[in-house]
Scaffold this active site. Structure first.
Site, PDB file in Angstrom:
ATOM      1  N   ILE A  50       0.856  -1.190   0.000  1.00  0.00           N
ATOM      2  CA  ILE A  50       0.000   0.000   0.000  1.00  0.00           C
ATOM      3  C   ILE A  50       0.891   1.238   0.000  1.00  0.00           C
ATOM      4  O   ILE A  50       1.736   1.400   0.892  1.00  0.00           O
ATOM      5  CB  ILE A  50      -0.937   0.013   1.230  1.00  0.00           C
ATOM      6  CG1 ILE A  50      -1.647  -1.350   1.379  1.00  0.00           C
ATOM      7  CG2 ILE A  50      -1.947   1.151   1.114  1.00  0.00           C
ATOM      8  CD1 ILE A  50      -2.473  -1.759   0.200  1.00  0.00           C
ATOM      9  N   HIS A  94      -0.024  -7.342  13.182  1.00  0.00           N
ATOM     10  CA  HIS A  94       1.170  -8.128  12.871  1.00  0.00           C
ATOM     11  C   HIS A  94       1.291  -9.272  13.881  1.00  0.00           C
ATOM     12  O   HIS A  94       1.279  -9.030  15.099  1.00  0.00           O
ATOM     13  CB  HIS A  94       2.424  -7.250  12.942  1.00  0.00           C
ATOM     14  CG  HIS A  94       3.671  -7.987  12.563  1.00  0.00           C
ATOM     15  ND1 HIS A  94       4.023  -8.213  11.257  1.00  0.00           N
ATOM     16  CD2 HIS A  94       4.649  -8.557  13.320  1.00  0.00           C
ATOM     17  CE1 HIS A  94       5.159  -8.887  11.218  1.00  0.00           C
ATOM     18  NE2 HIS A  94       5.561  -9.110  12.457  1.00  0.00           N
ATOM     19  N   ILE A 149     -15.495 -65.731  25.648  1.00  0.00           N
ATOM     20  CA  ILE A 149     -16.668 -66.426  25.112  1.00  0.00           C
ATOM     21  C   ILE A 149     -16.278 -67.760  24.487  1.00  0.00           C
ATOM     22  O   ILE A 149     -15.132 -67.977  24.108  1.00  0.00           O
ATOM     23  CB  ILE A 149     -17.412 -65.551  24.083  1.00  0.00           C
ATOM     24  CG1 ILE A 149     -16.474 -65.120  22.949  1.00  0.00           C
ATOM     25  CG2 ILE A 149     -18.029 -64.344  24.767  1.00  0.00           C
ATOM     26  CD1 ILE A 149     -17.174 -64.379  21.823  1.00  0.00           C
ATOM     27  N   LYS A 192     -12.074 -61.744  24.475  1.00  0.00           N
ATOM     28  CA  LYS A 192     -11.306 -62.817  23.849  1.00  0.00           C
ATOM     29  C   LYS A 192     -12.266 -63.851  23.294  1.00  0.00           C
ATOM     30  O   LYS A 192     -12.944 -64.554  24.041  1.00  0.00           O
ATOM     31  CB  LYS A 192     -10.361 -63.495  24.843  1.00  0.00           C
ATOM     32  CG  LYS A 192      -9.320 -64.380  24.136  1.00  0.00           C
ATOM     33  CD  LYS A 192      -8.672 -65.383  25.062  1.00  0.00           C
ATOM     34  CE  LYS A 192      -9.504 -66.634  25.182  1.00  0.00           C
ATOM     35  NZ  LYS A 192      -9.613 -67.385  23.885  1.00  0.00           N
ATOM     36  N   GLY A 227      -6.621 -69.406  25.577  1.00  0.00           N
ATOM     37  CA  GLY A 227      -7.070 -69.141  26.934  1.00  0.00           C
ATOM     38  C   GLY A 227      -5.930 -69.150  27.922  1.00  0.00           C
ATOM     39  O   GLY A 227      -5.919 -68.373  28.882  1.00  0.00           O
ATOM     40  N   GLY A 228      -4.943 -70.010  27.682  1.00  0.00           N
ATOM     41  CA  GLY A 228      -3.826 -70.124  28.610  1.00  0.00           C
ATOM     42  C   GLY A 228      -2.978 -68.877  28.691  1.00  0.00           C
ATOM     43  O   GLY A 228      -2.371 -68.599  29.732  1.00  0.00           O
ATOM     44  N   ALA A 232      -3.825 -65.390  26.751  1.00  0.00           N
ATOM     45  CA  ALA A 232      -4.646 -64.175  26.776  1.00  0.00           C
ATOM     46  C   ALA A 232      -5.732 -64.251  27.841  1.00  0.00           C
ATOM     47  O   ALA A 232      -5.962 -63.295  28.590  1.00  0.00           O
ATOM     48  CB  ALA A 232      -5.261 -63.941  25.397  1.00  0.00           C
ATOM     49  N   SER A 241     -16.300 -74.051  30.153  1.00  0.00           N
ATOM     50  CA  SER A 241     -16.375 -75.251  30.983  1.00  0.00           C
ATOM     51  C   SER A 241     -16.237 -74.916  32.464  1.00  0.00           C
ATOM     52  O   SER A 241     -15.649 -73.900  32.838  1.00  0.00           O
ATOM     53  CB  SER A 241     -15.277 -76.238  30.577  1.00  0.00           C
ATOM     54  OG  SER A 241     -14.006 -75.754  30.985  1.00  0.00           O
ATOM     55  N   GLU A 253     -20.975 -68.617  33.272  1.00  0.00           N
ATOM     56  CA  GLU A 253     -21.971 -69.525  32.692  1.00  0.00           C
ATOM     57  C   GLU A 253     -21.196 -70.744  32.235  1.00  0.00           C
ATOM     58  O   GLU A 253     -20.460 -70.688  31.251  1.00  0.00           O
ATOM     59  CB  GLU A 253     -22.705 -68.844  31.537  1.00  0.00           C
ATOM     60  CG  GLU A 253     -23.985 -69.558  31.164  1.00  0.00           C
ATOM     61  CD  GLU A 253     -23.892 -70.263  29.825  1.00  0.00           C
ATOM     62  OE1 GLU A 253     -23.668 -71.504  29.861  1.00  0.00           O
ATOM     63  OE2 GLU A 253     -24.016 -69.611  28.785  1.00  0.00           O
ATOM     64  N   CYS A 307     -25.221 -74.891  25.131  1.00  0.00           N
ATOM     65  CA  CYS A 307     -24.969 -74.958  26.572  1.00  0.00           C
ATOM     66  C   CYS A 307     -26.158 -75.492  27.354  1.00  0.00           C
ATOM     67  O   CYS A 307     -25.976 -76.124  28.396  1.00  0.00           O
ATOM     68  CB  CYS A 307     -24.550 -73.589  27.098  1.00  0.00           C
ATOM     69  SG  CYS A 307     -25.636 -72.252  26.587  1.00  0.00           S
ATOM     70  N   PHE A 322     -21.814 -82.226  25.074  1.00  0.00           N
ATOM     71  CA  PHE A 322     -21.754 -81.013  24.259  1.00  0.00           C
ATOM     72  C   PHE A 322     -21.708 -81.381  22.774  1.00  0.00           C
ATOM     73  O   PHE A 322     -20.977 -80.790  21.980  1.00  0.00           O
ATOM     74  CB  PHE A 322     -20.554 -80.139  24.634  1.00  0.00           C
ATOM     75  CG  PHE A 322     -20.821 -78.664  24.431  1.00  0.00           C
ATOM     76  CD1 PHE A 322     -21.770 -78.011  25.189  1.00  0.00           C
ATOM     77  CD2 PHE A 322     -20.136 -77.945  23.475  1.00  0.00           C
ATOM     78  CE1 PHE A 322     -22.026 -76.661  25.004  1.00  0.00           C
ATOM     79  CE2 PHE A 322     -20.380 -76.594  23.273  1.00  0.00           C
ATOM     80  CZ  PHE A 322     -21.329 -75.951  24.044  1.00  0.00           C
TER      81      PHE A 322
END
EC number: 1.5.1.6
Length: 923
Positions: free
Chosen positions: A112, A128, A592, A618, A651-652, A654, A672, A694, A728, A827
């Site tokens: 300008i 600024h 499960i 799991k 399972g053993g 995790a 089980s 369960e 089950c 089962f």
């Protein structure tokens, strides 16, 4: 007349406030910042007599010009102000015609002339973005960060003929945070506070109170403008210097380096204060040490051995990706929009159309930048979305990360849902064309919203029981993976959006997940058939169908979990109020079984999530695939990262780690009885975590001679052979009254002979393969034991001579109470029949109850008194009368004795995942 100090004040019906001391202003500049300054000055009663801005670009006007034109303010779009050092006559005349008393330059890229600067009565003021006299020049914000300044800020100063050297009118400052970028600093402080300061400065001038403080020369610096060509990274520096260089160019112009012959720009730098995570090396030109592509981003190293992480990378073609995905070839999951989100998308489409005025129709494939948008339009887009979409605050990088309209909407929706925007879900699928559809199956651990290999890279084969072939290799979760999943769930519960979400919103996500399960039911049922051997038609109705129903049922409970008020003795003369609150437990573990892979997941996780917990689940080692597909759908539904974590494995390893983990507050297990006992022990010893179990069953089914025999035969077969006997609550022992025993057995055998054994994907199949080889072998041993002990093998008892793990439906009679078959659960598809003397109700009840199991039971009789008497005496969690297997999502399900404790389904299941807090106050 109202008065404020010495100023006269009048209020008009428009809501605008006019003070006595107001000025006629010329606004010179551009950008969204200029627009906001313009709007706020007018709102405060100043008269903007002219706006001088840049010409339209690609048919699009600057935001400042748009706002002024809308208000009817004179707008002058000037390509330049002078030629050969002299002010253009027509430009000067146009400027002077408006009669401004003060020039305001909020953001101006043009030069300008001084005769214009000095023309008004009060001269000109300029914004600024640095604390002058430090960092004079056009790249002040960049250099504030590049130099590692601890303070940032801005100055409003009086323009003179020097370069940012005029007297100071006012200044504001803020602390620089360790990982601030140019964009972050601008959005947090320089933009909002700068607007306020410009308005304040103008009012100070109008009131005759504006100071003119000469800039000191001490501490003055001037740095040149930063452009792409001089933003290349020099690698022989400390990690902190590299970090400052990268963030000091973020977003414009962008610090870059060369990788594999291509210019790659870095964004989102943070110093790494923890240990370096594992990753894949990436060679970088000029760097003495390769970078590491990790799950958190690209780790870079300074010459001091310290490290930093870069979050995003941009390539020469403009495409931006999370740095963690540099080597990824997976597919990006698509979020499916709700009706409300579709409305947001339509609003954003209108915003895009307003910015991209040269584009006739905004389509999913429309690219924001290839359609002519600039970095200035990014700021406008972000701000308009904030204004018109309920205050949603995007970052500029969100636009760069998703330049096409469809991808941008996906990003916006993820942001609306409270998801982490830094990393999108990438899924590596195993794809198979089967059952006339293309089935796409994730196979990695799902931790903290991402599919990832096991920490040690270990995998295992998951087997198709129909033919014994390998479906795919699945990640085998290690102890480290379990710990990561628990940490993610804990963080999501304590610090994430999930913990802050209201109950009704939680329910909305669960309803959405139920819808997605239903929309994908054919694929899920096909995966269930492949992975577990479930008959496809049964999987559709039960395995998947009940999963959908379960999530819908518990979604409805989310905003109905409540405590109670309790009258207590008052502490007179004061009074008391006691009430209870139902609160989530925190991180829950769910383990499960393999017989109903998705349905068992739903039974436990739906109640867990409805209560507000986060979970680590799991699945059974032999049937992980529908659980991992569920994880993918949970992301599409909008669940925040860390809420749901799926860790396939043993399972053993995790499972045991979950039962011992100190940060888990509840463990739900189906499996089980021996394993349930071990889990309960580990949960008690570790941190006394809450447990629901369960477990095994040997459910008795008593069939009296006054029953409806046709129904008893049909239901009795279903009680045993439903889902191949892998059920089950299967009737583990049938007690048939002596007078109808032989006819019952004859009819059962006749019906078995009609059953079709075969491929579970064949719609006419009645009986599919057993779940896995080891289970089939166990069932064959079970039959051998029965024969050795003297039970009569009436039918079956053998493996079907075909590939896969098929077993003939089997019938044993003459089973005495002392025999193994009478005591232990098979089962599998093995009907164990014992006769009892006519009329001996109490005797058969004693035999039925002489087991340590108590999961389910049943009775068939036309005599309602007999039925009710038997139901009262049977020691079981569920009693079926003249039916069997009739479970429902609203009816609590669970056992007694060594079949476990705690309930799935129904309102009672919620209490398994809640704690009650009592609050008493005195007043």
């Amino acid at each position: 007349m109202l008065r404020r100090g010495s100023q006269a004040l009048r209020r008009f019906s428009t809501g605008r406030v006019y003070f006595k001391n107001k000025l006629k202003l010329a606004l010179i500049g551009q950008s969204l910042f200029g627009q906001e300054v313009y709007s706020h000055l007018r709102k405060e009663g100043h008269r903007v007599v002219g706006v001088f801005t840049v010409p339209d670009k690609d048919g699009k006007a600057d935001p400042l010009a748009l706002a002024a034109e809308k208000d009817g303010t004179p707008v002058f779009k000037l390509p330049k102000w002078r030629v050969k050092g002299k002010t253009i006559k027509e430009v000067a005349e146009a400027y002077r015609s408006v009669g401004a008393e003060l020039n305001v330059l909020p953001f101006c890229t043009q030069f300008i002339p001084m005769d214009i600067i000095d023309s008004p009565k009060h001269g000109s003021i300029i914004y600024h973005p640095s604390i002058l006299p430090r960092h004079r020049g056009a790249s002040a914000i960049n250099w504030t960060l590049i130099m590692g300044d601890k303070k940032a800020g801005f100055s409003v100063f009086w323009a003179d003929d020097g370069l940012d050297t005029g007297p100071i009118l006012l200044q504001r400052s803020c602390d620089v945070e360790p990982n601030d970028t140019v964009d972050a600093l601008y959005n947090r402080f320089l933009f909002p506070e700068g607007i306020k300061a410009m308005v304040e400065a103008v009012q100070l001038i109008a009131d005759g109170k504006a100071p003119r403080i000469p800039q000191p020369e001490e501490g003055a610096t001037y740095e040149g403008i930063q452009k792409k060509e001089n933003a290349e990274i020099s690698w022989d520096q400390s990690a902190e210097v590299l970090h400052n260089w990268i963030r000091g160019h973020d977003k414009v112009p962008g610090a870059w380096t060369e990788i594999n012959g291509q210019m790659v720009t870095f964004y989102g730098s943070t110093l790494l204060n923890s240990s370096v995570p594992p990753g894949e090396p990436l060679e970088i030109k000029g760097a003495k040490k390769p970078g590491l592509v990790t799950k958190n981003g690209l780790v870079l190293f300074g010459n001091d051995g310290k490290a930093l992480t870069v979050r995003n990378l941009q390539f020469e073609d403009g495409k931006m990706i999370p740095a963690s995905q540099y080597f990824s070839t997976g597919e990006t999951s698509v979020v499916e929009l709700t009706a409300e989100e579709v409305k947001v998308a339509e609003t954003i489409k209108v915003i895009w159309a307003g910015i991209l005025s040269n584009v006739p129709i905004i389509e999913d494939s429309t690219d924001f930048f290839k359609s002519g948008a600039s970095s200035m339009d990014v700021a406008r887009l972000v701000e308009e979305i904030r204004q018109k979409c309920g205050g949603l605050q995007l970052q500029n990088e969100d636009v760069y990360m998703a330049t096409k309209f469809e991808g941008f909407i996906q990003k916006v929706v993820r942001k609306l849902r409270g998801e982490d925007q830094e990393v999108e879900l990438v899924v590596d699928y195993i794809s198979k064309e089967v059952n006339e559809i293309m089935v796409k199956m994730p196979y990695q651990c799902f931790i903290n919203g991402q599919f990832t290999d096991a920490d040690d890279g270990k995998t295992y084969d998951t087997i198709n029981p129909t033919d014994g072939s390998t479906i795919c290799k699945v990640s085998y979760a290690s102890l480290a993976d379990v710990d990561k999943a628990v940490a993610a769930a804990k963080d999501a519960f304590e610090n994430g959006e999930w913990g802050r979400m209201n109950a009704r919103e939680r329910g909305r996500l669960m309803y959405r997940l139920a819808d997605l399960l239903e929309e994908n039911q054919e694929e899920l049922a096909t995966i269930e058939a492949l992975d577990s051997g479930a008959v496809y038609t049964l999987a559709l109705k039960t395995h998947i169908g009940m999963s959908v129903q379960t999530f819908r049922y518990f979604a409805g409970w989310c905003d109905k979990i409540q405590g109670s008020t309790i009258p207590i003795n008052q502490a007179r003369p004061n009074r008391n109020l006691t009430f209870t609150k139902k609160e989530p437990l925190g991180v829950c573990a769910i383990i499960i079984p393999w017989n109903y892979p998705l349905m068992m997941l739903a039974w436990k996780s739906a109640a867990c999530l409805a209560a507000g917990n986060t979970l680590v689940l799991k699945p059974a080692q032999v049937t992980p695939l529908t659980a991992l597909k569920f994880a993918e759908l949970s992301v599409k539904a909008g669940f925040p990262k860390g809420v749901i974590n799926i860790i396939p494995g043993s399972g053993g390893i995790a499972g045991q780690r979950l039962s011992e983990h100190p940060d888990i507050r509840k463990l739900g297990f189906t499996g089980s009885t021996p394993i349930g006992k071990q889990i309960m022990k580990s949960c008690a010893v570790s941190n006394l975590k809450k447990v629901s179990l369960e477990l095994g069953g040997k459910s008795p089914l008593i069939i009296f001679n006054d029953c409806e025999l046709d129904k008893a035969v049909r239901m009795g077969m279903g009680a045993v052979f439903f889902n191949k006997g892998e059920n089950c609550i299967a009737a583990g022992r049938l007690f048939v009254e002596e007078s109808i025993h032989d006819e019952f057995v004859t009819r059962v055998v006749e019906e078995i002979k009609k059953m079709k054994i075969g491929d579970p994907l064949d719609r006419s199949t009645d009986h599919g393969p057993q779940n896995h080889k080891a289970h089939l072998e166990k069932l064959l041993q079970y039959c051998e034991t029965g024969v050795k002990e003297g039970a009569t093998l009436v039918y079956g008892g053998r493996q079907v001579q075909r590939p896969g793990f098929f077993m003939e439906p089997t019938v044993f009679t003459d089973v005495e109470d002392y025999m193994y078959l009478a005591k232990e659960e098979s089962f599998g598809p093995i009907m164990v029949i014992s006769k009892f003397q006519n009329g001996d109700i109490d005797g058969v009840l004693q035999r039925a109850n002489s087991t340590e199991y108590g999961l389910a039971s049943g009775v068939f009789t036309r005599d309602i008194n007999k039925a009710m008497y038997v139901s009262e005496k049977l020691e079981a969690g569920t009693v079926f009368i003249n039916t069997y297997n009739k479970t429902d999502v609203a009816a609590p399900f669970g056992g007694v004795k060594q079949s476990g404790f705690g309930k799935d389904l129904g309102e009672e299941a919620l209490n398994e995942y809640l704690k009650t807090k009592t609050v008493t106050l005195e007043y």
